[in-house]
Design a protein around this motif. Sequence first.
Motif, PDB file in Angstrom:
ATOM      1  N   GLN A  28       0.736  -1.209  -0.071  1.00 28.65           N
ATOM      2  CA  GLN A  28      -0.063  -0.059  -0.013  1.00 28.65           C
ATOM      3  C   GLN A  28       0.875   1.169   0.113  1.00 28.65           C
ATOM      4  OE1 GLN A  28      -3.376   0.538  -0.220  1.00 28.65           O
ATOM      5  NE2 GLN A  28      -4.132  -1.726   0.158  1.00 28.65           N
ATOM      6  N   THR A  29       2.005   1.335   0.755  1.00 23.17           N
ATOM      7  CA  THR A  29       2.832   2.317   0.827  1.00 23.17           C
ATOM      8  C   THR A  29       3.508   2.630  -0.321  1.00 23.17           C
ATOM      9  OG1 THR A  29       4.428   1.286   2.258  1.00 23.17           O
ATOM     10  CG2 THR A  29       2.674   2.499   3.391  1.00 23.17           C
ATOM     11  N   PHE A  30       3.896   1.471  -0.995  1.00 20.31           N
ATOM     12  CA  PHE A  30       4.836   1.474  -2.255  1.00 20.31           C
ATOM     13  C   PHE A  30       4.059   2.101  -3.293  1.00 20.31           C
ATOM     14  CE2 PHE A  30       5.730  -0.829  -6.193  1.00 20.31           C
ATOM     15  CZ  PHE A  30       6.981  -0.426  -6.428  1.00 20.31           C
ATOM     16  N   PHE A  31       2.774   1.669  -3.528  1.00 23.16           N
ATOM     17  CA  PHE A  31       2.226   2.238  -4.646  1.00 23.16           C
ATOM     18  C   PHE A  31       1.529   3.750  -4.508  1.00 23.16           C
ATOM     19  CE2 PHE A  31       1.167  -2.199  -5.556  1.00 23.16           C
ATOM     20  CZ  PHE A  31       1.729  -2.306  -7.027  1.00 23.16           C
ATOM     21  N   LYS A  32       1.360   3.891  -3.111  1.00 19.53           N
ATOM     22  CA  LYS A  32       1.007   5.414  -2.844  1.00 19.53           C
ATOM     23  C   LYS A  32       2.187   6.236  -2.956  1.00 19.53           C
ATOM     24  CE  LYS A  32      -0.474   8.305   1.153  1.00 19.53           C
ATOM     25  NZ  LYS A  32      -0.975   8.251   2.492  1.00 19.53           N
ATOM     26  N   ASN A  33       3.416   6.017  -2.499  1.00 14.00           N
ATOM     27  CA  ASN A  33       4.627   6.958  -2.014  1.00 14.00           C
ATOM     28  C   ASN A  33       5.488   6.861  -3.122  1.00 14.00           C
ATOM     29  OD1 ASN A  33       3.220   7.978   0.118  1.00 14.00           O
ATOM     30  ND2 ASN A  33       4.342   6.255   1.490  1.00 14.00           N
ATOM     31  N   SER A  34       5.695   5.870  -3.922  1.00 11.70           N
ATOM     32  CA  SER A  34       6.297   5.532  -5.084  1.00 11.70           C
ATOM     33  C   SER A  34       6.013   5.404  -6.317  1.00 11.70           C
ATOM     34  CB  SER A  34       7.432   4.557  -4.783  1.00 11.70           C
ATOM     35  OG  SER A  34       8.482   4.416  -5.667  1.00 11.70           O
ATOM     36  N   PRO A  35       4.972   6.105  -6.834  1.00  8.06           N
ATOM     37  CA  PRO A  35       4.040   5.793  -7.908  1.00  8.06           C
ATOM     38  C   PRO A  35       5.086   5.891  -9.238  1.00  8.06           C
ATOM     39  CG  PRO A  35       3.763   8.211  -7.082  1.00  8.06           C
ATOM     40  CD  PRO A  35       4.551   7.626  -6.386  1.00  8.06           C
ATOM     41  N   ALA A  36       6.142   6.702  -9.421  1.00  9.98           N
ATOM     42  CA  ALA A  36       6.743   6.643 -10.645  1.00  9.98           C
ATOM     43  C   ALA A  36       7.452   5.240 -10.627  1.00  9.98           C
ATOM     44  CB  ALA A  36       7.859   7.804 -10.576  1.00  9.98           C
ATOM     45  N   LEU A  37       7.991   4.786  -9.899  1.00  8.37           N
ATOM     46  CA  LEU A  37       8.592   3.482  -9.766  1.00  8.37           C
ATOM     47  C   LEU A  37       7.399   2.334 -10.017  1.00  8.37           C
ATOM     48  CD1 LEU A  37      11.202   1.700  -9.768  1.00  8.37           C
ATOM     49  CD2 LEU A  37      10.686   1.473  -7.273  1.00  8.37           C
ATOM     50  N   ALA A  38       6.591   2.638  -9.454  1.00  3.46           N
ATOM     51  CA  ALA A  38       5.222   1.514  -9.556  1.00  3.46           C
ATOM     52  C   ALA A  38       4.905   1.460 -10.838  1.00  3.46           C
ATOM     53  CB  ALA A  38       4.297   1.914  -8.805  1.00  3.46           C
ATOM     54  N   ALA A  39       4.795   2.503 -11.665  1.00  3.82           N
ATOM     55  CA  ALA A  39       4.246   2.680 -12.930  1.00  3.82           C
ATOM     56  C   ALA A  39       5.259   2.349 -14.088  1.00  3.82           C
ATOM     57  CB  ALA A  39       3.815   4.139 -13.375  1.00  3.82           C
ATOM     58  N   ALA A  40       6.558   2.466 -13.706  1.00  2.00           N
ATOM     59  CA  ALA A  40       7.699   2.071 -14.735  1.00  2.00           C
ATOM     60  C   ALA A  40       8.116   0.650 -14.595  1.00  2.00           C
ATOM     61  CB  ALA A  40       9.113   2.813 -14.384  1.00  2.00           C
ATOM     62  N   SER A  41       7.582   0.010 -13.288  1.00  3.07           N
ATOM     63  CA  SER A  41       8.120  -1.271 -13.221  1.00  3.07           C
ATOM     64  C   SER A  41       7.052  -2.428 -13.235  1.00  3.07           C
ATOM     65  CB  SER A  41       8.610  -1.449 -11.712  1.00  3.07           C
ATOM     66  OG  SER A  41       9.730  -0.657 -11.360  1.00  3.07           O
ATOM     67  N   ASP A  42       7.506  -3.685 -13.502  1.00  2.00           N
ATOM     68  CA  ASP A  42       6.732  -4.830 -13.272  1.00  2.00           C
ATOM     69  C   ASP A  42       6.809  -5.181 -11.651  1.00  2.00           C
ATOM     70  OD1 ASP A  42       5.612  -5.192 -15.872  1.00  2.00           O
ATOM     71  OD2 ASP A  42       7.479  -6.872 -16.321  1.00  2.00           O
ATOM     72  N   VAL A  43       5.710  -5.561 -11.106  1.00  2.00           N
ATOM     73  CA  VAL A  43       5.780  -5.983  -9.641  1.00  2.00           C
ATOM     74  C   VAL A  43       5.558  -7.184  -9.477  1.00  2.00           C
ATOM     75  CG1 VAL A  43       5.058  -5.235  -7.372  1.00  2.00           C
ATOM     76  CG2 VAL A  43       5.186  -3.438  -8.819  1.00  2.00           C
ATOM     77  N   ARG A  44       6.472  -8.186  -8.831  1.00  2.00           N
ATOM     78  CA  ARG A  44       6.362  -9.442  -8.681  1.00  2.00           C
ATOM     79  C   ARG A  44       6.416  -9.918  -7.239  1.00  2.00           C
ATOM     80  NH1 ARG A  44       9.574 -13.973 -12.198  1.00  2.00           N
ATOM     81  NH2 ARG A  44       7.938 -12.780 -13.894  1.00  2.00           N
ATOM     82  N   VAL A  45       5.229 -10.705  -6.739  1.00  2.00           N
ATOM     83  CA  VAL A  45       5.480 -10.870  -5.312  1.00  2.00           C
ATOM     84  C   VAL A  45       5.346 -12.533  -5.208  1.00  2.00           C
ATOM     85  CG1 VAL A  45       3.935 -10.946  -3.203  1.00  2.00           C
ATOM     86  CG2 VAL A  45       3.876  -9.141  -4.905  1.00  2.00           C
TER      87      VAL A  45
END
Length: 315
Positions: A28-45
Motif C-alpha cells: 500500500q505504501t509502495f504504490f502510494k508513495n513511489s508511484p513513478a517506480l510502480a508505474a515504470a516497473s513490473d511488480v512480482r510477489v
Amino acid sequence: MTNSPTKNTLCLFACSNDFAFALYVTLQTFFKNSPALAAASDVRVYAYHWSELTKKLIASCGPLEIIDYDLPSFVPRTQDVMRFSPALYARFESFGLLEKYERVLCLDSDILVEKELLLIFDLMKDNIGLVPDTLPHIGRNFRQPFGNYDFSQPCYNAGIIVLKKSKLPLAGSELKTWAYQQLAQQADNCLLGDQGIINVALQHFNLKVSTLSDKWNLPASSSRAKLKRAYIIHSTGHRKFWAYYYFHDFYTYYRKWRMQGGPACAIRTYSDKWKNRWDKKPLPERVFFELAPDPFKYPLKFMVFAIKRLLRVRF
C-alpha cells in the motif's frame, strides 16, 4: 493481474502467509508513495503457502503478479532454514530475473515506503546496491565460519537489494544457482536466512558494493529527525511495527487489512491477562489492542502508543 512483458524494471517482494498482513501494508505504501517506480516497473510477489484470501487481498493493492514459491527440492528443510520463512530465499530469484530485466529492486515485506524510490537506480555505480547492517560483521549470520571467506568483513542488510544487469560481472542465473547451492550446503549453519549467503556471495564473486545511505533502509528505532528523511523505514530485528511502535501508516493499512477480512497478526504473543480484556471487542476497536504494546508487560510503551494514536502522529 499479469505484468506487461515490455518493462525493463522489476520490483520484487516475498513473504509467507503469516506475514502477508505486513506485506499488504508495504505494498500500500509502495504504490502510494513511489508511484513513478510502480508505474515504470513490473511488480512480482513470491507467495509461500498463501491462502486464496491472502492472494485476493494482496492483489487489491495494485497491478502486480503473484507467483507461488517454495525452496528448490535439494535444499534441506532444516531448523535453521525454516526458522523465519522459506520466503526469505525468494530474494535469490532477483539475480536470475536479470536474464529478463535490466534493473531489479528487491524489497523486504516489513517496510514502509515513505518517498519516491525511482532514483535509487541512479546511485548504482558498482555491482550491487546495499545498505550496511547493524551487525558488526558477517560472521554473526552463521553458527561457524566455513570455506576461505573473511567473516570479519562488515555486514550488509538484505532488506533492500539493487541490481543492474549491466553492472553485474556475471550472469544473474549463475549467482542465483550458487546462492541456492550454498544455502543447501549451509543448511545447518545459517542463523539469519538469506542475508549471510548474500554477504558471502560478495566475496565469492568479488562484487563491489554501491553502499547506500541508511535512509534507504532505516531502522524503525531511529530518531524522528532521521525518520522524516527516510525513503524506506524498516522494522528490523524484534522491533516490529505490530509489536513495538506506533506508525500511523502501518496502523491505517493494517486496519484496512482487517476490515477487508484479513486475519489478525499471528506472529505476536500476548499475555493471557491482556488478551482476555479485549478478545471479544468489535473489530474496529480490536485493531488498537492487537497493535498496542501489552500494558501489563510494557506500561510505558503502551502509554506512548496510545497517545500517538490519539494524536494521529506520523511516527
